[in-house]
Scaffold this motif. Structure first.
Motif, mmCIF file in Angstrom:
data_model
loop_
_atom_site.group_PDB
_atom_site.id
_atom_site.type_symbol
_atom_site.label_atom_id
_atom_site.label_comp_id
_atom_site.label_asym_id
_atom_site.label_seq_id
_atom_site.Cartn_x
_atom_site.Cartn_y
_atom_site.Cartn_z
ATOM 1 N N CYS A 100 0.858 -1.193 0.000
ATOM 2 C CA CYS A 100 0.000 0.000 0.000
ATOM 3 C C CYS A 100 0.895 1.245 0.000
ATOM 4 O O CYS A 100 1.824 1.347 0.816
ATOM 5 N N ILE A 101 0.591 2.185 -0.883
ATOM 6 C CA ILE A 101 1.459 3.344 -1.091
ATOM 7 C C ILE A 101 0.623 4.617 -1.087
ATOM 8 O O ILE A 101 -0.305 4.769 -1.883
ATOM 9 N N GLY A 102 0.967 5.549 -0.171
ATOM 10 C CA GLY A 102 0.306 6.835 -0.131
ATOM 11 C C GLY A 102 -1.116 6.750 0.385
ATOM 12 O O GLY A 102 -1.452 5.910 1.218
ATOM 13 N N GLY A 103 -1.979 7.652 -0.115
ATOM 14 C CA GLY A 103 -3.382 7.664 0.290
ATOM 15 C C GLY A 103 -3.793 8.988 0.890
ATOM 16 O O GLY A 103 -2.997 9.926 1.042
ATOM 17 N N ALA A 104 -5.083 9.066 1.248
ATOM 18 C CA ALA A 104 -5.653 10.313 1.753
ATOM 19 C C ALA A 104 -6.731 10.000 2.781
ATOM 20 O O ALA A 104 -7.221 8.867 2.873
ATOM 21 N N ASP A 105 -7.105 11.016 3.569
ATOM 22 C CA ASP A 105 -8.232 10.866 4.503
ATOM 23 C C ASP A 105 -9.200 12.038 4.447
ATOM 24 O O ASP A 105 -10.005 12.238 5.348
ATOM 25 N N GLY A 106 -9.139 12.827 3.399
ATOM 26 C CA GLY A 106 -10.033 13.962 3.252
ATOM 27 C C GLY A 106 -9.437 15.262 3.732
ATOM 28 O O GLY A 106 -9.798 16.337 3.250
ATOM 29 N N GLU A 107 -8.521 15.195 4.693
ATOM 30 C CA GLU A 107 -7.891 16.395 5.226
ATOM 31 C C GLU A 107 -6.460 16.562 4.730
ATOM 32 O O GLU A 107 -5.974 17.675 4.582
ATOM 33 N N ARG A 108 -5.801 15.433 4.503
ATOM 34 C CA ARG A 108 -4.426 15.501 4.058
ATOM 35 C C ARG A 108 -4.094 14.241 3.267
ATOM 36 O O ARG A 108 -4.833 13.257 3.285
ATOM 37 N N HIS A 109 -2.965 14.293 2.560
ATOM 38 C CA HIS A 109 -2.447 13.132 1.843
ATOM 39 C C HIS A 109 -1.215 12.612 2.581
ATOM 40 O O HIS A 109 -0.580 13.340 3.348
ATOM 41 N N TYR A 110 -0.871 11.341 2.325
ATOM 42 C CA TYR A 110 0.175 10.682 3.103
ATOM 43 C C TYR A 110 1.272 10.117 2.203
ATOM 44 O O TYR A 110 1.044 9.802 1.035
ATOM 45 N N ALA A 111 2.455 9.990 2.805
ATOM 46 C CA ALA A 111 3.591 9.406 2.111
ATOM 47 C C ALA A 111 3.883 7.987 2.602
ATOM 48 O O ALA A 111 4.853 7.365 2.169
ATOM 49 N N ASP A 112 3.056 7.469 3.483
ATOM 50 C CA ASP A 112 3.310 6.164 4.091
ATOM 51 C C ASP A 112 3.305 5.035 3.062
ATOM 52 O O ASP A 112 2.502 5.032 2.119
ATOM 53 N N VAL A 113 4.188 4.075 3.284
ATOM 54 C CA VAL A 113 4.250 2.856 2.473
ATOM 55 C C VAL A 113 4.327 1.683 3.435
ATOM 56 O O VAL A 113 5.162 1.678 4.351
ATOM 57 N N PHE A 114 3.462 0.702 3.258
ATOM 58 C CA PHE A 114 3.465 -0.448 4.166
ATOM 59 C C PHE A 114 2.921 -1.684 3.447
ATOM 60 O O PHE A 114 2.333 -1.594 2.367
ATOM 61 N N VAL A 115 3.153 -2.832 4.075
ATOM 62 C CA VAL A 115 2.677 -4.104 3.544
ATOM 63 C C VAL A 115 1.689 -4.706 4.531
ATOM 64 O O VAL A 115 1.987 -4.815 5.730
ATOM 65 N N LEU A 116 0.519 -5.087 4.032
ATOM 66 C CA LEU A 116 -0.465 -5.816 4.830
ATOM 67 C C LEU A 116 -0.194 -7.307 4.698
ATOM 68 O O LEU A 116 -0.122 -7.827 3.587
ATOM 69 N N ARG A 117 -0.068 -7.981 5.844
ATOM 70 C CA ARG A 117 0.171 -9.423 5.821
ATOM 71 C C ARG A 117 -0.901 -10.129 6.661
ATOM 72 O O ARG A 117 -1.147 -9.749 7.816
ATOM 73 N N TYR A 118 -1.500 -11.130 6.060
ATOM 74 C CA TYR A 118 -2.574 -11.875 6.726
ATOM 75 C C TYR A 118 -2.050 -13.225 7.182
ATOM 76 O O TYR A 118 -1.495 -13.985 6.384
ATOM 77 N N GLN A 119 -2.211 -13.508 8.470
ATOM 78 C CA GLN A 119 -1.746 -14.774 9.015
ATOM 79 C C GLN A 119 -2.511 -15.093 10.294
ATOM 80 O O GLN A 119 -2.755 -14.221 11.133
ATOM 81 N N ASN A 120 -2.942 -16.358 10.400
ATOM 82 C CA ASN A 120 -3.641 -16.847 11.582
ATOM 83 C C ASN A 120 -4.873 -15.998 11.920
ATOM 84 O O ASN A 120 -5.158 -15.711 13.094
ATOM 85 N N GLY A 121 -5.597 -15.576 10.891
ATOM 86 C CA GLY A 121 -6.857 -14.882 11.107
ATOM 87 C C GLY A 121 -6.756 -13.415 11.406
ATOM 88 O O GLY A 121 -7.780 -12.760 11.639
ATOM 89 N N THR A 122 -5.554 -12.851 11.415
ATOM 90 C CA THR A 122 -5.408 -11.420 11.678
ATOM 91 C C THR A 122 -4.463 -10.806 10.656
ATOM 92 O O THR A 122 -3.659 -11.492 10.025
ATOM 93 N N VAL A 123 -4.546 -9.494 10.538
ATOM 94 C CA VAL A 123 -3.700 -8.786 9.598
ATOM 95 C C VAL A 123 -2.706 -7.930 10.375
ATOM 96 O O VAL A 123 -3.035 -7.348 11.420
ATOM 97 N N SER A 124 -1.464 -7.894 9.889
ATOM 98 C CA SER A 124 -0.437 -7.060 10.494
ATOM 99 C C SER A 124 0.124 -6.117 9.437
ATOM 100 O O SER A 124 -0.046 -6.334 8.234
ATOM 101 N N THR A 125 0.803 -5.083 9.910
ATOM 102 C CA THR A 125 1.339 -4.059 9.018
ATOM 103 C C THR A 125 2.843 -3.972 9.166
ATOM 104 O O THR A 125 3.363 -3.877 10.279
ATOM 105 N N LYS A 126 3.534 -4.007 8.031
ATOM 106 C CA LYS A 126 4.985 -3.846 8.021
ATOM 107 C C LYS A 126 5.324 -2.556 7.282
ATOM 108 O O LYS A 126 5.082 -2.433 6.085
ATOM 109 N N PRO A 127 5.876 -1.549 7.980
ATOM 110 C CA PRO A 127 6.196 -0.285 7.294
ATOM 111 C C PRO A 127 7.419 -0.431 6.391
ATOM 112 O O PRO A 127 8.348 -1.177 6.689
ATOM 113 N N LEU A 128 7.388 0.276 5.275
ATOM 114 C CA LEU A 128 8.516 0.349 4.357
ATOM 115 C C LEU A 128 8.956 1.803 4.234
ATOM 116 O O LEU A 128 8.367 2.704 4.839
#
Length: 856
Positions: free
Chosen positions: A109-137
């Protein structure tokens, strides 16, 4: 030159240009939200489909409703297509309109917005054992939303977007990040030569990154309002050359279409729907009566640089679609395109301005089948009866001896032997792979085949006399006489390994043709065709192989020229066809330069001179042919017959590939969007040639390929029997060796089937490239032993063994590191074998061999 007049056939040809819907559409369980989301991130992690975030208007009435735009952070997972969505976690924040795509680690996942501002965040969503975790890049150098991106060769590319909600311009920003390097930084690359844009569609195909459409953002100088200009231009970025090229404009804008574009087959990118901007200025007036966005699927072909419409997104608008949009199925925008379990997935999205959907559309690619009918099958049946008749006749008069099985009693006339050599090299590798290579590139490889004319006199006047003089059945018996039995066994083993690999390739290609033409299962085609070939090879021996090849040469060349005739007619004339190809650089023949890693002129000439020398001096398949003739003079004539036939045949097949490019450039809708590049000629045959003629061409192709398979099996069986079985069982009778040869042929057929099935999963862009690499890897060192044995009497058996092994090791590292172009592999093998052989022969001198080195 005036166009040919073939009205009846022309009507048949043109009636076949339309291609069926490339997808079978369906739906997954809806996203667990009553309205659905636009701008979500989505992808696949550990086999589960993930969707997260996004935005909607809770009353689904858009900006004209009573509820404001709302942003979300929930992540949902669907583990199976028949299962149910479940909430498995949250994104780092409420957000939407980020880039998302599947990578091996999870959902990037790269960038994005929330209506008020835009973001530079980059991260990976990983699904394992029924839950999702986030790894920042590593974050982007600037915040971005509504950008587009795609992954190419483990590097992610990001293009365009806007930095903040108040921006009055979109970015001409192009970034890359190497995903294989944990500490890699984002690299700012040169932007495309066009306007900055957002909501474009990105794609990766054929080694390039593509950027399609999008919308330019600008401020109206009079009203001071922010407006959008819908774009239809497109660009391709070549990472090797680090340069952009403007490509053909889209038929219409596809703003906010699902991204990245679907990479279909090996050369197509498909764009689904999108907003063409036709109603952009009327959204506030139309509101709930807005008709929705485009449904057509645009196909871009990377080789011909053309667009065509190929099918449409499945929609179902009910009578109450205006008041109840959730009850209908629409073509969505502002949603990612995800490939999950072989299906395309469009998870939610916006279906008309401000209105979302929770439907999850799926599209399963449909492999197209050619129009191969009853008359065509009839022609194929007649031709196969002819082939079976030839082998049956030969089998009835063949004696149960190895001399008849391997050499045909040395009663084959020179012209038949020459045609047989030519036919064994013609095969599917010529008929399919050469036109496909020329279709995809140009005429740079022309000299690869033509160099046989230079090699022919060397073989005829240097190698042939010695092979005939020592009365051998296997060419590797020469190595035993010149060196010793160990050298012979090594040479024979190398040949067997090489030919078994080749056997898999020449089994795979025709099976691919049959599958493409008829829609039959590819695996079944491989097994059935191999089984038939093994039967007649076992029954008729080399004589059946030779006469079958004689029969098919005329059919194949005639079929190829007939195809060229019809293609030229469809494009106007031969003259106009070649002029158009020349203007586009498709007749480019010579690459200048002195590099060793590219197919420049000297590499093509030198590499293929040595490659042809390898084939015609140490390949049992070829040598065995000119050992079947009664005399040395006739054997020499057979070599010249083959060499002189190569030139017109090469020109025909290169012309066919170029003609196919011109034809499909004018008729891009006639291409199979799910096909491989190597399918292009058989696809043309099956969909464009007239009834009956296509059956004849395909029948000739099958017969040629089956003859090539049979000749390989017969030659390998010859080597296995003569060089191995007789060596380890010297007291065996000729009858026992004859029985072993037949059993070996059966085993080789089974091995060829296994390798061919493996090639099905290789999915390489050019089978010809693979064949040439295989030839260079195995054949170069083997030819080096023959060249050393004939021309370098200083080299002894110990030296040649060490030289062979060291040159093979050297060649492995050369290939692994890409030090030279694969055309030069035979040269590395030959030169390495000779140089190492000379060196180690001096270090390990031997007593004089009882059989003297052959004088030169």
């Amino acid at each position: 030159m005036k166009p040919f007049v073939v009205p009846f056939f022309w009507l048949i040809l043109m009636s076949q240009l339309s291609i069926a819907q490339p997808f079978s559409w369906g739906q997954l369980p809806p996203v667990p939200d009553p309205v659905g989301f636009a701008g979500s991130v989505a992808g696949v992690s550990n086999g589960a489909l993930l969707i997260g975030g996004g935005a909607n208007f809770p009353d689904n009435a858009g900006p004209w409703g009573k509820t404001p735009k709302t942003w979300y952070d929930a992540v949902f997972a669907l583990e199976t297509s028949t299962g149910a969505w479940k909430k498995v976690g949250k994104l780092p924040r409420k957000m939407g309109y980020a880039i998302s795509m599947t990578i091996p680690e999870g959902v990037l996942c790269i960038g994005g917005a929330d209506g008020e501002r835009h973001y530079a965040d980059v991260f990976v969503l990983r699904y394992q054992n029924g839950t999702v975790s986030t790894k920042p890049l590593r974050p982007l150098p600037v915040p971005l939303a509504n950008a587009s991106g795609a992954v190419l060769n483990n590097t992610v590319y990001v293009a365009g977007g806007i930095e903040s909600p108040t921006d009055t311009t979109a970015e001409n920003l192009f970034l890359s990040l190497d995903l294989t390097k944990p500490d890699a930084q984002w690299q700012k690359l040169s932007g495309w030569p066009g306007a900055g844009r957002m909501l474009a569609v990105a794609g990766a195909q054929d080694g390039k990154f593509f950027l399609f459409s999008g919308t330019e953002v600008y401020q109206d100088t009079q009203t001071k309002t922010i407006k959008r200009r819908y774009l239809s231009d497109a660009y391709a970025y070549n990472p090797t050359q680090k340069s952009w090229q403007r490509i053909a404009d889209l038929p219409h804008p596809t703003v906010a279409a699902p991204s990245p574009a679907y990479a279909a087959g090996q050369t197509h990118l498909l764009l689904s729907g999108g907003d063409d901007g036709a109603n952009a200025d009327k959204n506030a007036v139309l509101k709930e009566t807005h008709p929705g966005f485009r449904t057509d699927i645009l196909a871009y072909h990377t080789l011909t640089n053309t667009w065509t419409v190929t099918g449409s997104v499945s929609t179902d608008k009910k009578a109450d679609a205006v008041s109840n949009p959730m009850g209908s199925t629409w073509a969505p925008v502002t949603t990612p395109l995800v490939v999950w379990n072989g299906q395309l997935v469009l998870p939610g999205g916006e279906v008309r301005p401000g209105v979302r959907t929770n439907r999850v559309l799926t599209a399963s690619p449909v492999q197209q089948a050619g129009t191969f009918g009853g008359w065509d099958w009839g022609v194929v049946g007649v031709y196969f009866l002819l082939v079976i008749g030839i082998s049956t006749y030969v089998a009835r008069k063949m004696g149960a001896s190895t001399d008849d099985f391997f050499l045909g009693g040395q009663n084959i006339p020179w012209w038949a032997a020459g045609l047989s050599i030519f036919g064994s090299k013609l095969s599917a590798l010529t008929f399919i792979a050469i036109p496909a290579k020329t279709f995809a590139t140009d005429w740079t490889y022309l000299f690869a085949n033509v160099m046989i004319v230079v090699v022919a006199p060397i073989v005829a006047y240097w190698f042939l006399p010695y092979f005939r003089k020592i009365k051998i059945t296997s060419v590797y018996e020469f190595l035993a006489l010149r060196f010793n039995q160990r050298v012979k066994l090594l040479g024979s083993l190398t040949f067997v390994l090489f030919q078994v690999g080749r056997l898999g390739i020449v089994t795979y290609l025709p099976a691919l043709v049959l599958s493409t033409v008829t829609g039959l299962n590819l695996m079944a085609c491989i097994v059935v065709m191999s089984a038939i070939t093994v039967l007649y090879t076992i029954s008729g021996g080399i004589e059946a192989v030779v006469w079958t090849e004689v029969a098919q040469v005329g059919i194949l060349l005639g079929g190829a020229f007939a195809s060229l005739f019809f293609i030229a007619n469809a494009t106007g004339s031969f003259g106009s066809m070649f002029r158009e190809a020349a203007d586009a650089g498709k007749l480019h023949l010579v690459n200048q330069g002195w590099g060793i890693t590219e197919p420049v002129l000297w590499v093509v000439l030198v590499g293929n001179f040595l490659s042809q020398l390898t084939t015609y001096s140490s390949d049992q398949v070829v040598v065995q042919r000119y050992l079947t003739t009664p005399t040395e003079a006739e054997a020499r004539q057979s070599i010249w017959t083959n060499a002189l036939l190569v030139i017109p045949a090469t020109l025909i097949f290169f012309s066919v590939g170029t003609a196919l490019w011109v034809f499909f450039r004018h008729n891009p809708g006639g291409l199979n969007p799910m096909g491989r590049t190597d399918d292009v000629f058989p696809w043309y045959i099956s969909t464009q040639l007239p009834v009956g003629l296509r059956g004849l061409v395909i029948a000739g192709l099958f017969a040629a390929t089956m003859s090539t398979i049979s000749s390989s099996m017969n030659s390998i069986a010859t080597v296995m029997t003569t060089d191995f079985y007789r060596h380890f069982k010297p007291k065996s009778s000729d009858k026992q060796r004859f029985r072993f040869a037949r059993l070996a042929t059966l085993g080789l057929g089974i091995a060829g089937i296994g390798i061919a099935i493996g090639l099905v999963y290789l999915q390489n862009a050019s089978i010809w490239d693979q064949y040439l690499k295989l030839t260079g890897m195995f054949g170069g060192c083997l030819a080096g032993m023959f060249v050393a044995g004939i021309f370098f009497k200083q080299i002894n058996s110990q030296g040649i063994l060490i030289g062979f092994l060291l040159s093979a090791i050297l060649l492995y590292f050369v290939q692994a590191n890409g030090w030279v172009h694969f055309f030069l592999y035979p040269g590395v093998g030959i030169i390495g074998c000779i140089v190492f052989g000379l060196l180690f022969s001096q270090l390990f001198p031997e007593k004089k061999h009882p059989v003297k080195a052959i004088p030169v």
